[in-house]
Design an enzyme around this catalytic site. Structure first.
Site, PDB file in Angstrom:
ATOM      1  N   SER A 143       0.835  -1.195   0.000  1.00  0.00           N
ATOM      2  CA  SER A 143       0.000   0.000   0.000  1.00  0.00           C
ATOM      3  C   SER A 143       0.877   1.255   0.000  1.00  0.00           C
ATOM      4  O   SER A 143       1.661   1.469  -0.921  1.00  0.00           O
ATOM      5  CB  SER A 143      -0.956  -0.052   1.198  1.00  0.00           C
ATOM      6  OG  SER A 143      -1.881   1.009   1.149  1.00  0.00           O
ATOM      7  N   ASP A 352       4.256  24.222  -1.276  1.00  0.00           N
ATOM      8  CA  ASP A 352       5.647  23.979  -1.663  1.00  0.00           C
ATOM      9  C   ASP A 352       6.165  22.624  -1.170  1.00  0.00           C
ATOM     10  O   ASP A 352       7.294  22.514  -0.691  1.00  0.00           O
ATOM     11  CB  ASP A 352       6.546  25.111  -1.164  1.00  0.00           C
ATOM     12  CG  ASP A 352       6.480  25.310   0.349  1.00  0.00           C
ATOM     13  OD1 ASP A 352       5.531  24.795   0.976  1.00  0.00           O
ATOM     14  OD2 ASP A 352       7.380  25.982   0.910  1.00  0.00           O
ATOM     15  N   HIS A 405      -7.423  -5.126  -1.218  1.00  0.00           N
ATOM     16  CA  HIS A 405      -6.224  -4.342  -0.919  1.00  0.00           C
ATOM     17  C   HIS A 405      -5.304  -5.037   0.085  1.00  0.00           C
ATOM     18  O   HIS A 405      -4.098  -4.817   0.080  1.00  0.00           O
ATOM     19  CB  HIS A 405      -6.647  -2.966  -0.382  1.00  0.00           C
ATOM     20  CG  HIS A 405      -5.526  -2.008  -0.194  1.00  0.00           C
ATOM     21  ND1 HIS A 405      -4.875  -1.391  -1.244  1.00  0.00           N
ATOM     22  CD2 HIS A 405      -4.921  -1.552   0.933  1.00  0.00           C
ATOM     23  CE1 HIS A 405      -3.926  -0.604  -0.778  1.00  0.00           C
ATOM     24  NE2 HIS A 405      -3.930  -0.678   0.526  1.00  0.00           N
TER      25      HIS A 405
END
Length: 431
Positions: A143, A352, A405
């Site tokens: 994951s 940023d 998953h």
């Protein structure tokens, strides 16, 4: 054997602790502690088996406290020494939670937390590799650990022999808005499958949700339980074999107390246990930043939810669970996230963010990369994973609908065995 080592059923567990820079651009400033646990077969003695480093899913969760005789570790130990890394801020590494951040201002919290993304997790691993005196090692990322793997392949490809990834190939360029639009669609599909299998569940969910709108119910920690929190248990639908336990939990959620409906304490306690954001706040506060490079998330999942209004419950519409998304209201409702609300707002607005991937390096990749990509993954969209892998030479994908998953946890021995075989094939081609 040192005093901290122990042996269990033929597997030796050796702890390692490292003092590493908080900020690798300013190595002489503050340090943090990073913990890792080595697993090896006692029968191997002092053999020189190669290393396999495991990167855990998350973000914000420690490496598993693994039984060496089951699952993927059992397969790995046949040919590797395994290093289970507690990523910075988790487990036995310098812990991040509401307690350890309490003495800092919101600005200080945000400034501290920016150092806990994949780039610095990888730099920690690279520093440990150097301290061990290892020329190259292999990595396994599950994951979010797969996200870390692509960061490692971007920053230090020369340090890697093999890369194995399960359920975790991200886009290297896309905005999180693309990610959450895709995952809301997958989450809707999981809801449809659940309510089709258990038709009575829709009525049960609506009764619980309407009750929560009209009544105050408190979790065992004193936190008011809300419809939005209830919806979040849908995160479990991304894992295998979770539909039936969810239905069982709904069946006796409401009980009669002196002629009035009330949520069963057992149910409320289970709901609190589902809230891993309470104990692992990195999972909430840095979740969207794992997709950010030079742009702000601006609460991407919350904005995507407004494009999918079916998930905004009221009594006039069907009930839907949500999935692995983070929303700003969580920092107003979750008891252990409330002290981090201002920091979360600062991080959501931060533009940023430094790069996590280098496409020019990935385009020249020579490390065998073997990936298990789950076709019905609710958290990591298959089409995005395939898009990324087309840009990385010497990568192979096993695309399967056999697993959800959590495939590595459910059938890790088989999955890792297949990935190792794929990596061997690639290595032969490269040779």
């Amino acid at each position: 054997m040192n005093a901290q080592e122990f042996i269990d059923a033929g597997v030796k567990y050796t702890p390692h602790t490292f003092q590493l820079p908080l900020d690798y651009k300013n190595k002489d400033a503050a340090t943090i502690e990073v913990f890792a646990r080595e697993l090896s077969l006692v029968a191997d003695g002092e053999s020189n088996k190669p290393w396999l480093v495991y990167f855990q899913g998350g973000p914000g969760f420690p490496s598993p406290r693994q039984n060496g005789h089951s699952g993927w570790v059992k397969r790995a130990l046949q040919e590797y020494r395994v290093l289970l890394l507690d990523q910075r801020g988790t487990g036995n590494s310098s812990v991040i939670n509401h307690q350890t951040l309490a003495h800092l201002t919101a600005e200080q919290q945000a400034e501290y937390l920016i150092h806990f993304r994949a780039d610095n997790i990888v730099r920690d691993a690279e520093e440990i590799r150097k301290q061990f005196g290892v020329e190259q090692w292999s990595i396994l990322g599950q994951s979010y650990g797969g996200f870390c793997s692509l960061t490692y392949l971007s920053l230090f490809p020369q340090s890697l022999a093999r890369s194995f990834i399960t359920g975790g190939v991200p886009s290297t360029t896309r905005h999180p808005d693309d990610v959450y639009q895709a995952t809301f669609k997958r989450t809707l599909q999981k809801n449809q499958a659940f309510f089709q299998q258990f038709p009575k569940a829709q009525q049960l969910c609506k009764r619980i949700a309407d009750h929560l709108i009209e009544n105050e119910e408190l979790l065992p920690n004193g936190q008011r339980f809300t419809v939005e929190q209830f919806q979040q248990i849908g995160i479990n639908f991304g894992m295998s074999d979770t539909f039936l336990p969810t239905y069982y939990a709904l069946e006796n959620a409401l009980i009669d107390v002196n002629g009035k409906p009330q949520l069963n304490y057992e149910f409320l306690n289970n709901m609190l246990m589902e809230q891993s954001f309470q104990t692992n706040p990195i999972y909430a506060i840095l979740h969207e930043s794992i997709y950010c490079q030079g742009f702000a998330s601006n609460w991407s999942a919350h904005r995507a939810r407004q494009d999918n209004p079916a998930f905004n419950y009221d009594s006039s519409k069907p009930f839907l669970f949500t999935g692995e998304m983070v929303f700003p209201w969580m920092f107003d409702q979750y008891q252990c996230l409330k002290p981090l609300k201002e920091a979360a707002e600062l991080l959501a607005a931060k533009e940023d963010w430094t790069p996590l991937y280098d496409d020019s390096v990935l385009a020249q990749n020579k490390v065998p990369v073997s990936c298990a990509v789950y076709a019905d993954d609710m958290f990591v969209e298959m089409d995005i994973s395939r898009e990324t892998l087309t840009k990385i030479p010497n990568s192979k994908a096993w695309i399967t609908n056999e697993y959800e998953h959590n495939g590595l946890r459910a059938d890790g021995e088989r999955i890792l065995d297949k990935l190792i075989a794929m990596g061997n094939q690639t290595a032969v081609t490269l040779a």
